[in-house]
Design a protein around this motif. Sequence first.
Motif, mmCIF file in Angstrom:
data_model
loop_
_atom_site.group_PDB
_atom_site.id
_atom_site.type_symbol
_atom_site.label_atom_id
_atom_site.label_comp_id
_atom_site.label_asym_id
_atom_site.label_seq_id
_atom_site.Cartn_x
_atom_site.Cartn_y
_atom_site.Cartn_z
ATOM 1 N N LYS A 170 16.074 6.726 4.741
ATOM 2 C CA LYS A 170 14.770 7.362 4.928
ATOM 3 C C LYS A 170 13.869 7.127 3.712
ATOM 4 C CE LYS A 170 16.348 11.157 7.887
ATOM 5 N NZ LYS A 170 16.460 12.629 7.988
ATOM 6 N N GLN A 171 14.476 7.226 2.552
ATOM 7 C CA GLN A 171 13.743 7.015 1.310
ATOM 8 C C GLN A 171 13.146 5.599 1.284
ATOM 9 O OE1 GLN A 171 16.380 7.371 -2.027
ATOM 10 N NE2 GLN A 171 14.882 6.641 -3.509
ATOM 11 N N LYS A 172 13.940 4.590 1.630
ATOM 12 C CA LYS A 172 13.477 3.201 1.628
ATOM 13 C C LYS A 172 12.391 2.979 2.674
ATOM 14 C CE LYS A 172 17.690 1.002 -0.132
ATOM 15 N NZ LYS A 172 18.829 0.084 0.189
ATOM 16 N N GLU A 173 12.560 3.612 3.861
ATOM 17 C CA GLU A 173 11.549 3.408 4.901
ATOM 18 C C GLU A 173 10.227 4.024 4.499
ATOM 19 O OE1 GLU A 173 10.607 4.007 9.653
ATOM 20 O OE2 GLU A 173 12.565 4.611 8.867
ATOM 21 N N LEU A 174 10.267 5.226 3.904
ATOM 22 C CA LEU A 174 9.037 5.871 3.475
ATOM 23 C C LEU A 174 8.313 5.024 2.435
ATOM 24 C CD1 LEU A 174 7.105 8.288 3.437
ATOM 25 C CD2 LEU A 174 8.584 9.322 1.694
ATOM 26 N N ILE A 175 9.068 4.522 1.479
ATOM 27 C CA ILE A 175 8.465 3.663 0.444
ATOM 28 C C ILE A 175 7.856 2.419 1.091
ATOM 29 C CG2 ILE A 175 8.961 2.205 -1.558
ATOM 30 C CD1 ILE A 175 11.120 4.276 -2.347
ATOM 31 N N GLY A 176 8.565 1.866 2.071
ATOM 32 C CA GLY A 176 8.057 0.681 2.762
ATOM 33 C C GLY A 176 6.771 0.956 3.513
ATOM 34 N N ILE A 177 6.717 2.115 4.205
ATOM 35 C CA ILE A 177 5.512 2.493 4.941
ATOM 36 C C ILE A 177 4.328 2.618 3.979
ATOM 37 C CG2 ILE A 177 4.406 4.383 6.202
ATOM 38 C CD1 ILE A 177 7.144 4.889 7.541
ATOM 39 N N ARG A 178 4.571 3.267 2.851
ATOM 40 C CA ARG A 178 3.472 3.460 1.887
ATOM 41 C C ARG A 178 3.002 2.123 1.301
ATOM 42 N NH1 ARG A 178 3.192 3.449 -3.350
ATOM 43 N NH2 ARG A 178 5.408 3.751 -3.764
ATOM 44 N N LYS A 179 3.937 1.264 0.930
ATOM 45 C CA LYS A 179 3.555 -0.011 0.310
ATOM 46 C C LYS A 179 2.802 -0.903 1.293
ATOM 47 C CE LYS A 179 6.914 -0.287 -3.429
ATOM 48 N NZ LYS A 179 8.024 -1.047 -4.050
ATOM 49 N N GLN A 180 3.205 -0.867 2.567
ATOM 50 C CA GLN A 180 2.491 -1.655 3.567
ATOM 51 C C GLN A 180 1.064 -1.169 3.754
ATOM 52 O OE1 GLN A 180 4.829 -1.704 7.142
ATOM 53 N NE2 GLN A 180 6.234 -3.266 6.381
ATOM 54 N N SER A 181 0.830 0.105 3.456
ATOM 55 C CA SER A 181 -0.525 0.648 3.570
ATOM 56 C C SER A 181 -1.411 0.207 2.406
ATOM 57 C CB SER A 181 -0.488 2.186 3.599
ATOM 58 O OG SER A 181 -0.199 2.707 2.302
ATOM 59 N N GLY A 182 -0.787 -0.308 1.330
ATOM 60 C CA GLY A 182 -1.533 -0.725 0.153
ATOM 61 C C GLY A 182 -1.938 0.424 -0.756
ATOM 62 N N MET A 183 -1.377 1.618 -0.529
ATOM 63 C CA MET A 183 -1.764 2.797 -1.311
ATOM 64 C C MET A 183 -0.698 3.136 -2.346
ATOM 65 S SD MET A 183 -3.087 5.342 1.729
ATOM 66 C CE MET A 183 -3.822 4.672 3.221
ATOM 67 N N ASN A 184 -1.138 3.747 -3.456
ATOM 68 C CA ASN A 184 -0.178 4.346 -4.371
ATOM 69 C C ASN A 184 0.202 5.722 -3.844
ATOM 70 O OD1 ASN A 184 -2.197 6.218 -5.194
ATOM 71 N ND2 ASN A 184 -2.893 4.847 -6.825
ATOM 72 N N ARG A 185 1.105 6.428 -4.535
ATOM 73 C CA ARG A 185 1.589 7.715 -4.007
ATOM 74 C C ARG A 185 0.470 8.739 -3.861
ATOM 75 N NH1 ARG A 185 6.903 8.519 -7.813
ATOM 76 N NH2 ARG A 185 8.206 6.896 -6.869
ATOM 77 N N ARG A 186 -0.410 8.787 -4.876
ATOM 78 C CA ARG A 186 -1.462 9.796 -4.833
ATOM 79 C C ARG A 186 -2.433 9.518 -3.678
ATOM 80 N NH1 ARG A 186 -2.089 13.569 -8.292
ATOM 81 N NH2 ARG A 186 -0.806 12.510 -9.859
ATOM 82 N N GLU A 187 -2.784 8.261 -3.483
ATOM 83 C CA GLU A 187 -3.672 7.898 -2.376
ATOM 84 C C GLU A 187 -3.016 8.176 -1.030
ATOM 85 O OE1 GLU A 187 -5.989 4.161 -4.576
ATOM 86 O OE2 GLU A 187 -4.090 3.855 -3.512
ATOM 87 N N PHE A 188 -1.731 7.862 -0.913
ATOM 88 C CA PHE A 188 -0.995 8.082 0.330
ATOM 89 C C PHE A 188 -0.914 9.571 0.648
ATOM 90 C CE2 PHE A 188 2.855 8.291 2.985
ATOM 91 C CZ PHE A 188 2.627 7.235 3.864
ATOM 92 N N ALA A 189 -0.632 10.380 -0.380
ATOM 93 C CA ALA A 189 -0.556 11.831 -0.190
ATOM 94 C C ALA A 189 -1.895 12.391 0.278
ATOM 95 C CB ALA A 189 -0.137 12.503 -1.499
ATOM 96 N N ARG A 190 -2.980 11.930 -0.337
ATOM 97 C CA ARG A 190 -4.312 12.403 0.044
ATOM 98 C C ARG A 190 -4.663 11.953 1.455
ATOM 99 N NH1 ARG A 190 -6.574 11.191 -4.376
ATOM 100 N NH2 ARG A 190 -7.199 9.070 -3.849
ATOM 101 N N GLU A 191 -4.330 10.705 1.809
ATOM 102 C CA GLU A 191 -4.659 10.154 3.115
ATOM 103 C C GLU A 191 -3.993 10.939 4.239
ATOM 104 O OE1 GLU A 191 -6.168 7.571 6.073
ATOM 105 O OE2 GLU A 191 -6.751 7.845 3.973
ATOM 106 N N TYR A 192 -2.725 11.355 4.018
ATOM 107 C CA TYR A 192 -1.966 11.989 5.098
ATOM 108 C C TYR A 192 -1.795 13.500 4.911
ATOM 109 C CZ TYR A 192 -1.093 7.285 6.676
ATOM 110 O OH TYR A 192 -1.271 6.002 7.126
ATOM 111 N N GLY A 193 -2.493 14.075 3.910
ATOM 112 C CA GLY A 193 -2.505 15.523 3.747
ATOM 113 C C GLY A 193 -1.163 16.106 3.344
#
Length: 318
Positions: A6-29
């Motif tokens: 699950k950890q690897k898939e989540l990281i993969g989903i975020r990286k494919q979006s082109g966002m860093n963690r803070r941007e990803f967190a803000r994007e998806y609330g």
Amino acid sequence: MDREEKQKELIGIRKQSGMNRREFAREYGIPYQTITDWELGHRRIPDYLLRLLRYKAALDAQSRYDAVSAHEQAGMKEVWKQLSLDYCCSVQDLEQGRGNLFTTYRPLEGRRRYNETDDVFLKILSVKGRLLVTGREDIVQILRETEADTPAPWFMESGNMRKLEALIRPYGYQIGMVHPFYLAFDQTSVRYDGYEIRILERAEIEQFRGDERFSNAFTFQQFAPDEIGVCASEDGRILGMAGASADSPIMWQIGIDVLEEARGRHLGRLLVSILKNEILRRGRIPYYGAAISHTLSQNIAIDSGFRLGWTELVTSCL
């Protein structure tokens, strides 16, 4: 699925979006610390939430792709308009026609004018598996008879160029240029890397007339005026310059010069990227030509967000 998967898939989903963690967190609330804990494996992301993120990220990725595709399609419509003026045909001929296209040249309003006179003898463009041929009626008729079925991707190989040169020399002409040309439709993020960057407008460019250091950036052509430039300096010393000439109302061509002392520092890519973004911001389409053997220049175009558009051959007087 265990915690590590699950950890690897989540990281993969975020990286494919082109966002860093803070941007990803803000994007998806989702709280930033929660995303961090999931990615580091300190906490397990709930199955239902991973499924929702997987689904939402896929939809967002498709939306981004559709938007880019629509953007490029709009840009290419403008390119087809330009090429129809340059090669004396209709946009429909280019978008829907098949086979090589031969036309008698006439100087149409809005054509690309970079270093081009009104009495074009011959020019040939290879794009999307087709040849576009225009020029004087007699030479075009000869090529219509001999090259109608010639595969465009192979036309500009050396053997064909020797034959073409032998054909046109008795008329007092030679092959003057064979260049690949690159197009860009999207702005990209740029890191200035500590350089002093300055945008030059047309009046400011005049000070570099006759300066051989920047003869590629600024050409001072009568019918393709130098519109804007980008200058990179360090400690007050100019290290490189990129310039854009208005070859037509639609398309501006980029040229680049990097001084010897600054080569190997990716300055060319920086300047071209900045200038490309500025041209797009002004509502024009940037394009970039390179010598067919100048791989360094071609890679600058690719690294700056351009892609190959066509290859073009232009003749000149002996």
